[in-house]
Scaffold this active site. Sequence first.
Site, short mmCIF file in Angstrom:
data_model
loop_
_atom_site.label_atom_id
_atom_site.label_comp_id
_atom_site.label_asym_id
_atom_site.label_seq_id
_atom_site.Cartn_x
_atom_site.Cartn_y
_atom_site.Cartn_z
N ARG A 80 0.83 -1.20 0.00
CA ARG A 80 0.00 0.00 0.00
C ARG A 80 0.87 1.25 0.00
O ARG A 80 0.56 2.23 -0.67
CB ARG A 80 -0.94 -0.01 1.20
CG ARG A 80 -1.99 1.08 1.14
CD ARG A 80 -3.07 0.87 2.16
NE ARG A 80 -2.58 1.03 3.51
CZ ARG A 80 -3.28 0.72 4.60
NH1 ARG A 80 -4.50 0.22 4.49
NH2 ARG A 80 -2.77 0.89 5.79
N LYS A 183 -2.74 6.48 1.13
CA LYS A 183 -2.60 6.95 2.51
C LYS A 183 -1.63 8.12 2.55
O LYS A 183 -0.46 7.97 2.91
CB LYS A 183 -2.12 5.78 3.38
CG LYS A 183 -2.59 5.88 4.84
CD LYS A 183 -2.33 4.57 5.57
CE LYS A 183 -2.68 4.68 7.02
NZ LYS A 183 -4.12 4.66 7.30
N GLU A 219 -16.05 7.05 3.60
CA GLU A 219 -15.08 6.71 4.64
C GLU A 219 -15.57 7.14 6.02
O GLU A 219 -16.21 8.18 6.15
CB GLU A 219 -13.78 7.43 4.29
CG GLU A 219 -12.56 7.01 5.04
CD GLU A 219 -11.92 5.74 4.50
OE1 GLU A 219 -12.23 4.66 5.03
OE2 GLU A 219 -11.13 5.82 3.55
C1 LIG Z 1 -5.19 3.87 7.50
C2 LIG Z 1 -6.60 4.17 7.13
C3 LIG Z 1 -7.63 3.21 7.26
C4 LIG Z 1 -7.42 1.87 7.91
O1 LIG Z 1 -6.56 1.02 7.24
P1 LIG Z 1 -5.93 -0.23 7.99
O2 LIG Z 1 -5.06 -0.87 6.99
O3 LIG Z 1 -7.05 -1.12 8.39
O4 LIG Z 1 -5.22 0.30 9.18
C5 LIG Z 1 -8.89 3.55 6.81
N1 LIG Z 1 -9.15 4.76 6.28
C6 LIG Z 1 -8.20 5.71 6.16
C7 LIG Z 1 -8.54 7.02 5.58
C8 LIG Z 1 -6.89 5.45 6.59
O5 LIG Z 1 -5.96 6.41 6.48
#
Ligand SMILES: *Cc1c(COP(=O)(O)O)cnc(C)c1O
Length: 339
Positions: A80, A183, A219
């Site tokens: 990711r 992210k 989200e």
């Molecule tokens: C990091 C994040 C998540 C959760 O991802 P995980 O891999 O389960 O920790 C969900 N939404 C957003 C916007 C994030 O930044």
Amino acid sequence: MQQIDWGKLPFGYFQTDYNVRCYYRNGEWGKMEVSSSPHINIHMAATCLHYGQEAFEGMKAYRGKDGKIRLFRWEENAKRMQRSADGILMSKVPEELFHKMVTEAVRLNESYVPPHGQGAALYIRPLLIGTGIQVGVKPADEYLFMVFVGPVGPYFKEGFNPVSMQIVRDMDRAAPQGTGHIKVGGNYAGSLRASERAKEEGYAAVLFLEAKEKKYIDEAGPANFFGIKDNTYITPKSDSILPSITNMSLMQIAEDMGMKVERREVPVEELETFEEAGACGTAAIISPIGKIVDRESGKEYNLSKDGKAGPVSTELFKKLQGIQYGDEPDPHGWVSIIE
Ligand SMILES: *Cc1c(COP(=O)(O)O)cnc(C)c1O
């Protein structure tokens, strides 16, 4: 080392002994460096400061009953972060380097990994920033990848109890074809206003709607959304959602538990029909949602009959945490032990 009250740890920054760093210069990644300073020294014209070349990851290391430290699906975080780097034109961190640095950051701070049975873990924060200088809008030619860690308790102070969330229609988190699926810090900068307002108004987080039509759930603040009804796990499909590794794992566990799993558009009105709902991510694992209020219309959706977490969310939470802490069998090979 200072005494730590493991059971009372907040979810926040915690200074530990070491962090690790690696620089990308002249077209290649250098050697990993260990630092005991929490500071970095960067040029004032670094692209991360001006044009948002910044991506991060969030992971946890869990200590089992056997005292061993476990990572959960680190390959997914590595991949990711590569997609995030790609999305904003940064140099990608090779998977092996990612693994080596995460592992080393944990090992160097081993004494900060909370003991088993406290609901606490060692939070791991890998960070990739553009350090090369540009004044014109261009990607940098130098990058810094670093990993710091710190012990954390539960994300929401309520613990595994339902929280309230707020639907907003006057602000968006991410554009339909923007960067919502990676992210990067920019998404968070863009959501701070809505999320701080929600907190002032008494909510744990914002439930963002898909920005184009404002018809579907997107989200859940810094987490993915899921709903439960008719023995089905339902989670939104959207190009502006960050693919959560927790959500991916919960979908698999739900399937293993004999539930149906649907990843599709989830219209706001469907909230009326859910027996349970939750937000999921590494920080909280699952945060059950008790109530959702539409800020504009005032409409309320109640998702908890007795003010407690629902049975399915509770089972999913226990199962996933059981795998992460090494208390349950790991049929999908998600856990790796740090030797
Ligand atoms: C990091 C994040 C998540 C959760 O991802 P995980 O891999 O389960 O920790 C969900 N939404 C957003 C916007 C994030 O930044």
